[in-house]
Design a protein around this motif. Structure first.
Motif, PDB file in Angstrom:
ATOM      1  N   ARG A  31      -5.003   6.802  -2.233  1.00  0.00           N
ATOM      2  CA  ARG A  31      -4.262   5.664  -1.707  1.00  0.00           C
ATOM      3  C   ARG A  31      -4.104   4.632  -2.823  1.00  0.00           C
ATOM      4  O   ARG A  31      -5.068   4.259  -3.479  1.00  0.00           O
ATOM      5  CB  ARG A  31      -5.013   5.047  -0.528  1.00  0.00           C
TER       6      ARG A  31
ATOM      7  N   THR B 253       0.854  -1.201   0.000  1.00  0.00           N
ATOM      8  CA  THR B 253       0.000   0.000   0.000  1.00  0.00           C
ATOM      9  C   THR B 253       0.885   1.245   0.000  1.00  0.00           C
ATOM     10  O   THR B 253       2.004   1.208   0.496  1.00  0.00           O
ATOM     11  CB  THR B 253      -0.916   0.060   1.245  1.00  0.00           C
TER      12      THR B 253
ATOM     13  N   SER C 285     -13.668   3.552   0.268  1.00  0.00           N
ATOM     14  CA  SER C 285     -12.577   4.419   0.726  1.00  0.00           C
ATOM     15  C   SER C 285     -12.107   3.980   2.115  1.00  0.00           C
ATOM     16  O   SER C 285     -10.903   3.969   2.396  1.00  0.00           O
ATOM     17  CB  SER C 285     -13.042   5.873   0.778  1.00  0.00           C
ATOM     18  N   ASP C 286     -13.054   3.605   2.983  1.00  0.00           N
ATOM     19  CA  ASP C 286     -12.674   3.169   4.338  1.00  0.00           C
ATOM     20  C   ASP C 286     -11.806   1.917   4.274  1.00  0.00           C
ATOM     21  O   ASP C 286     -10.817   1.787   4.994  1.00  0.00           O
ATOM     22  CB  ASP C 286     -13.922   2.875   5.189  1.00  0.00           C
TER      23      ASP C 286
ATOM     24  N   LEU D  93     -10.059   9.196  -2.097  1.00  0.00           N
ATOM     25  CA  LEU D  93     -10.634   9.024  -0.757  1.00  0.00           C
ATOM     26  C   LEU D  93     -11.713  10.053  -0.442  1.00  0.00           C
ATOM     27  O   LEU D  93     -11.547  11.245  -0.680  1.00  0.00           O
ATOM     28  CB  LEU D  93      -9.512   9.117   0.279  1.00  0.00           C
ATOM     29  N   HIS D  94     -12.852   9.533   0.050  1.00  0.00           N
ATOM     30  CA  HIS D  94     -13.965  10.353   0.546  1.00  0.00           C
ATOM     31  C   HIS D  94     -14.711   9.442   1.496  1.00  0.00           C
ATOM     32  O   HIS D  94     -14.314   8.297   1.669  1.00  0.00           O
ATOM     33  CB  HIS D  94     -14.839  10.836  -0.624  1.00  0.00           C
TER      34      HIS D  94
ATOM     35  N   ASP E 114      -3.205  12.840   0.886  1.00  0.00           N
ATOM     36  CA  ASP E 114      -4.439  12.683   1.673  1.00  0.00           C
ATOM     37  C   ASP E 114      -5.647  12.346   0.798  1.00  0.00           C
ATOM     38  O   ASP E 114      -6.703  11.969   1.296  1.00  0.00           O
ATOM     39  CB  ASP E 114      -4.753  13.989   2.432  1.00  0.00           C
ATOM     40  N   ARG E 115      -5.521  12.498  -0.492  1.00  0.00           N
ATOM     41  CA  ARG E 115      -6.638  12.290  -1.411  1.00  0.00           C
ATOM     42  C   ARG E 115      -6.596  10.914  -2.082  1.00  0.00           C
ATOM     43  O   ARG E 115      -7.601  10.416  -2.558  1.00  0.00           O
ATOM     44  CB  ARG E 115      -6.578  13.398  -2.480  1.00  0.00           C
TER      45      ARG E 115
ATOM     46  N   ALA F 168       0.383   5.547   0.593  1.00  0.00           N
ATOM     47  CA  ALA F 168      -0.434   6.750   0.776  1.00  0.00           C
ATOM     48  C   ALA F 168       0.170   7.834  -0.116  1.00  0.00           C
ATOM     49  O   ALA F 168       1.144   8.478   0.253  1.00  0.00           O
ATOM     50  CB  ALA F 168      -0.420   7.181   2.232  1.00  0.00           C
TER      51      ALA F 168
ATOM     52  N   ALA G 147      -9.903   1.003   1.788  1.00  0.00           N
ATOM     53  CA  ALA G 147      -8.591   1.365   1.227  1.00  0.00           C
ATOM     54  C   ALA G 147      -7.709   2.030   2.289  1.00  0.00           C
ATOM     55  O   ALA G 147      -6.515   1.749   2.381  1.00  0.00           O
ATOM     56  CB  ALA G 147      -8.771   2.293   0.032  1.00  0.00           C
ATOM     57  N   ARG G 148      -8.308   2.892   3.112  1.00  0.00           N
ATOM     58  CA  ARG G 148      -7.532   3.577   4.164  1.00  0.00           C
ATOM     59  C   ARG G 148      -6.916   2.572   5.128  1.00  0.00           C
ATOM     60  O   ARG G 148      -5.803   2.755   5.598  1.00  0.00           O
ATOM     61  CB  ARG G 148      -8.442   4.517   4.961  1.00  0.00           C
ATOM     62  N   ALA G 149      -7.661   1.499   5.420  1.00  0.00           N
ATOM     63  CA  ALA G 149      -7.219   0.551   6.459  1.00  0.00           C
ATOM     64  C   ALA G 149      -6.454  -0.638   5.882  1.00  0.00           C
ATOM     65  O   ALA G 149      -5.905  -1.434   6.657  1.00  0.00           O
ATOM     66  CB  ALA G 149      -8.447   0.048   7.223  1.00  0.00           C
TER      67      ALA G 149
END
Ligand SMILES: Cc1cc2nc3c(=O)[nH]c(=O)nc-3n(C[C@H](O)[C@H](O)[C@H](O)COP(=O)(O)OP(=O)(O)OC[C@H]3O[C@@H](n4cnc5c(N)ncnc54)[C@H](O)[C@@H]3O)c2cc1C
Length: 244
Positions: free
Chosen positions: A33, A25, A93-94, A87-88, A30-31, A27, A96-98
């Protein structure tokens, strides 16, 4: 995870199911991932094509949610590809963030296709936004010899810093700040595209590709076909996300 009625319909339509595993992964900012995955044998079965996308299954409160994502740099020999998540708020998106290496995600392949426009266009008109940027990049790669005008709708300060594969010698980027739920982009297209299309000797010289939110995409597709008389084989339009 069961895939509910949508999964049942896709099964009837002979959608193919696979399980992908996260290998890496990143980052990007912030927009965005970026996630690299192994394909669970998918690419050997499906092959690859530009703008290729898969339906991923995300779970929230015990319910399946299906979302489309575009393959980035698929490698059939290694059985790997990337995904780029804008990401939104939302289950995809959740996830992908985790996401961490070793995580798995279920996928169904159905509905993705690409017909290379014949005759090959000398110029591409592309209308999209960050969600369709991976598809735009693959389209520009595939039709590499063609020049392109790209209208890119932005709604976040980082949208102009997402990974675009533009060649400034051949590709002209026109950034349009999202306004009035996409109406600003439609206005911009209405005021610029007709003259550009009139500069061609024949409709065979160009190809128009549209992938914005569903409402804006529908409005642009109708405009292109009904008001500008762009022939069906010279336009492709698909809504990528539903506006709130
Ligand atoms: C063929 C295809 C390929 C796609 N490829 C990609 C891809 O490679 N990368 C990518 O990031 N997306 C891609 N998308 C879009 C992605 O499937 C949607 O954005 C999806 O809704 C995201 O799911 P979510 O669970 O994060 O948010 P949702 O639960 O669907 O939505 C939550 C909220 O966020 C808003 N929202 C959803 N998506 C967006 C957006 N893109 N911009 C602004 N607001 C949004 C919704 O209106 C809603 O209010 C693709 C879609 C299709 C149809």
């Amino acid at each position: 995870m069961g895939h509910g009625w949508e999964g049942a319909v896709l099964k009837l339509l002979r959608g193919k199911d696979f399980t992908f595993t996260v290998t890496d992964t990143e980052a990007v900012n912030d927009r965005l991932r970026r996630i690299r995955l192994s394909d669970g044998g998918m690419l050997a079965v499906t092959g690859t094509h530009p703008t290729m996308w898969v339906r991923l299954w995300f779970e929230r409160a015990g319910k399946p949610h299906q979302r489309g994502y575009t393959l980035v740099d698929p490698d059939p020999e290694k059985g790997t590809f990337g995904l780029e998540f804008v990401l939104h708020p939302g289950p995809a998106s959740d996830w992908a963030r985790a996401a961490r290496p070793g995580d798995t995600i279920e996928a169904t392949v159905h509905g993705t296709e690409f017909t290379r426009p014949e005759p090959a266009p000398a110029h591409l008109y592309v209308i999209g936004d960050p969600a369709s940027l991976p598809a735009i990049n693959s389209l520009l790669d595939e039709l590499g010899e063609a020049s392109a005008t790209i209208w890119y709708e932005t709604s976040h300060p980082l949208d102009e810093r997402l990974p675009m594969r533009l060649d400034p010698a051949r590709h002209q980027l026109r950034t349009v700040l999202r306004r009035d739920k996409g109406a600003g982009l439609v206005e911009e297209i209405r005021s610029t595209l007709p003259d550009l299309l009139r500069s061609h000797r024949s409709t065979d010289e160009y190809y128009v590709w549209v992938a914005c939110d569903t409402v804006t995409t529908r409005s642009l597709a109708t405009y292109l076909r009904k008001e500008l008389s762009v022939p069906k084989p010279r336009v492709k339009a698909l809504g990528y996300w539903r506006p709130a």
